[in-house]
Design a protein around this motif. Sequence first.
Motif, PDB file in Angstrom:
ATOM      1  N   GLU A   1      37.144  43.774  20.669  1.00 26.07           N
ATOM      2  CA  GLU A   1      35.724  43.767  21.065  1.00 26.07           C
ATOM      3  C   GLU A   1      35.495  44.693  22.265  1.00 26.07           C
ATOM      4  O   GLU A   1      34.481  45.395  22.341  1.00 26.07           O
ATOM      5  CB  GLU A   1      35.289  42.338  21.415  1.00 26.07           C
ATOM      6  N   ALA A   2      36.460  44.717  23.195  1.00 22.67           N
ATOM      7  CA  ALA A   2      36.325  45.592  24.376  1.00 22.67           C
ATOM      8  C   ALA A   2      36.314  47.057  23.938  1.00 22.67           C
ATOM      9  O   ALA A   2      35.499  47.862  24.401  1.00 22.67           O
ATOM     10  CB  ALA A   2      37.465  45.328  25.348  1.00 22.67           C
ATOM     11  N   ILE A   3      37.209  47.401  23.029  1.00 25.65           N
ATOM     12  CA  ILE A   3      37.268  48.777  22.510  1.00 25.65           C
ATOM     13  C   ILE A   3      35.946  49.133  21.815  1.00 25.65           C
ATOM     14  O   ILE A   3      35.373  50.208  22.025  1.00 25.65           O
ATOM     15  CB  ILE A   3      38.470  48.941  21.564  1.00 25.65           C
ATOM     16  N   LYS A   4      35.420  48.197  21.028  1.00 22.22           N
ATOM     17  CA  LYS A   4      34.151  48.450  20.325  1.00 22.22           C
ATOM     18  C   LYS A   4      32.991  48.586  21.314  1.00 22.22           C
ATOM     19  O   LYS A   4      32.088  49.410  21.122  1.00 22.22           O
ATOM     20  CB  LYS A   4      33.870  47.337  19.316  1.00 22.22           C
ATOM     21  N   ALA A   5      33.033  47.807  22.390  1.00 23.59           N
ATOM     22  CA  ALA A   5      31.972  47.916  23.405  1.00 23.59           C
ATOM     23  C   ALA A   5      31.988  49.307  24.023  1.00 23.59           C
ATOM     24  O   ALA A   5      30.938  49.935  24.223  1.00 23.59           O
ATOM     25  CB  ALA A   5      32.179  46.855  24.486  1.00 23.59           C
TER      26      ALA A   5
ATOM     27  N   LYS B   1      26.571  40.372  38.369  1.00 26.12           N
ATOM     28  CA  LYS B   1      25.415  41.145  37.910  1.00 26.12           C
ATOM     29  C   LYS B   1      25.721  42.049  36.707  1.00 26.12           C
ATOM     30  O   LYS B   1      24.836  42.443  35.968  1.00 26.12           O
ATOM     31  CB  LYS B   1      24.923  42.049  39.052  1.00 26.12           C
ATOM     32  N   TYR B   2      26.998  42.392  36.512  1.00 33.06           N
ATOM     33  CA  TYR B   2      27.334  43.412  35.503  1.00 33.06           C
ATOM     34  C   TYR B   2      27.921  42.767  34.240  1.00 33.06           C
ATOM     35  O   TYR B   2      28.707  41.837  34.330  1.00 33.06           O
ATOM     36  CB  TYR B   2      28.354  44.381  36.088  1.00 33.06           C
ATOM     37  N   ASP B   3      27.576  43.340  33.078  1.00 33.60           N
ATOM     38  CA  ASP B   3      28.144  42.821  31.817  1.00 33.60           C
ATOM     39  C   ASP B   3      29.165  43.820  31.261  1.00 33.60           C
ATOM     40  O   ASP B   3      29.416  44.872  31.864  1.00 33.60           O
ATOM     41  CB  ASP B   3      27.016  42.545  30.809  1.00 33.60           C
ATOM     42  N   ILE B   4      29.743  43.518  30.100  1.00 34.75           N
ATOM     43  CA  ILE B   4      30.834  44.327  29.538  1.00 34.75           C
ATOM     44  C   ILE B   4      30.370  45.756  29.241  1.00 34.75           C
ATOM     45  O   ILE B   4      31.135  46.710  29.432  1.00 34.75           O
ATOM     46  CB  ILE B   4      31.450  43.653  28.290  1.00 34.75           C
ATOM     47  N   ASP B   5      29.125  45.903  28.828  1.00 35.78           N
ATOM     48  CA  ASP B   5      28.614  47.263  28.557  1.00 35.78           C
ATOM     49  C   ASP B   5      28.542  48.080  29.847  1.00 35.78           C
ATOM     50  O   ASP B   5      28.902  49.264  29.880  1.00 35.78           O
ATOM     51  CB  ASP B   5      27.232  47.195  27.902  1.00 35.78           C
ATOM     52  N   GLN B   6      28.098  47.438  30.935  1.00 34.25           N
ATOM     53  CA  GLN B   6      28.015  48.153  32.216  1.00 34.25           C
ATOM     54  C   GLN B   6      29.408  48.421  32.786  1.00 34.25           C
ATOM     55  O   GLN B   6      29.648  49.438  33.441  1.00 34.25           O
ATOM     56  CB  GLN B   6      27.184  47.340  33.206  1.00 34.25           C
ATOM     57  N   ILE B   7      30.333  47.531  32.512  1.00 28.97           N
ATOM     58  CA  ILE B   7      31.733  47.775  32.899  1.00 28.97           C
ATOM     59  C   ILE B   7      32.220  49.049  32.217  1.00 28.97           C
ATOM     60  O   ILE B   7      32.748  49.960  32.859  1.00 28.97           O
ATOM     61  CB  ILE B   7      32.616  46.571  32.514  1.00 28.97           C
ATOM     62  N   MET B   8      31.996  49.136  30.912  1.00 29.06           N
ATOM     63  CA  MET B   8      32.481  50.299  30.166  1.00 29.06           C
ATOM     64  C   MET B   8      31.732  51.574  30.575  1.00 29.06           C
ATOM     65  O   MET B   8      32.336  52.639  30.734  1.00 29.06           O
ATOM     66  CB  MET B   8      32.323  50.072  28.654  1.00 29.06           C
TER      67      MET B   8
END
Length: 339
Positions: A277-281, A321-328
């Motif tokens: 899921e992380a790779i897909k994000a 404040k940050y989600d997985i998309d903002q992390i990536m």
Amino acid sequence: MAKILVTGGCGYIGSHTIVDLIENGFDPISLDNLTNSDESALEAIRQITGKTIPNYKVNLIDRNALNTVFEENPDIEGIIHFAALKAVNESVIHPLLYYSNNLKGLINLLEAALAYKVHHFIFSSSCSVYGDSDILPVTETTPLQKAQSPYAYTKQAGERIITDLATGHTHFKTILLRYFNPAGAHPTALMGESSKNIASNLVPVITETAFGKRKNITVFGTDYDTRDGSCIRDYIHVMDIAHAHTLAMKHILSHTQATTDTEIFNLGSGNGTTVIEAIKAFEKISGISLNVIFGPRREGDVVAVYADNQKARTVLGWIPKYDIDQIMQTAWNWEQKRS
Ligand code: WQD
């Protein structure tokens, strides 16, 4: 302004924490022997905050050099201790390196803190202390399982050393912050995760693969008992982690009553994300399709771990404040800017 000694201040989480401390009215100084970081982080801090922060290039094993830092800064009110080796898989290969560096360094620092009457101490701990817990999400009272790696054991032992010390010193206030998987970079892309050693963490491996520094990325195991067979982790943005340290330091500086307790807080998003899921994000935010190989499991990995972060929210007022998309996105911006 309270002066705070940040060990590992040129490192990934240390440098982001120094930025947040400055932005919240603290006066941080860095101690970093630069074995897994470099002083370019100080220039980034200056560009972001306008402040020039000193770094003492000191190995915590060297007690005399450490004493000099305290002699030259008698107004240190608190310590945030990041300086440690932290690659789970490397610790499996070099256990004595991890026990010596992480534990001797901690004990030296604690002895110096007592000797120079610095009574506020925040320890960079890790979700790896939970081991392979079958209770998820983990809370701060979830029983610790057997550490799955020497790295994780240095965190379990470090927590115990600090807890025992606090029990005998009622004015020595301590907090253990258990990070889950720190990732992402500063929104300016002026700083981010860049260790001198080859990256082993998932997110920098993803961005290096995307940039072409690696031919492919290997998913370490797809036969785990999870929704897609790959391991589950709780990715938490480094800026959220940094701000939690500022809140934790404010918390212990404001509490004057004597206590023998050590407070523990989980610093995770509360969301479990699988490797796939992380790779897909990342592929979604970057528009880049990665060359992915599905390989065998990696020694020392736990199947799944993610946080119940309610205590940090309630006691520290911490709100990630940050989600997985903002992390990536921030990790990708940093990779492109630094390369
Ligand atoms: C995450 C997942 C790998 C690389 C981290 C920090 C450690 C500590 C605990 C804070 C695992 C998989 C990775 C790759 C992969 N945190 N992976 N291919 O091991 O959870 O440890 O959290 O102190 O300091 O490192 O992080 O990013 O190495 O691995 O499949 O090329 O990604 O197997 O499931 P880990 P990680």
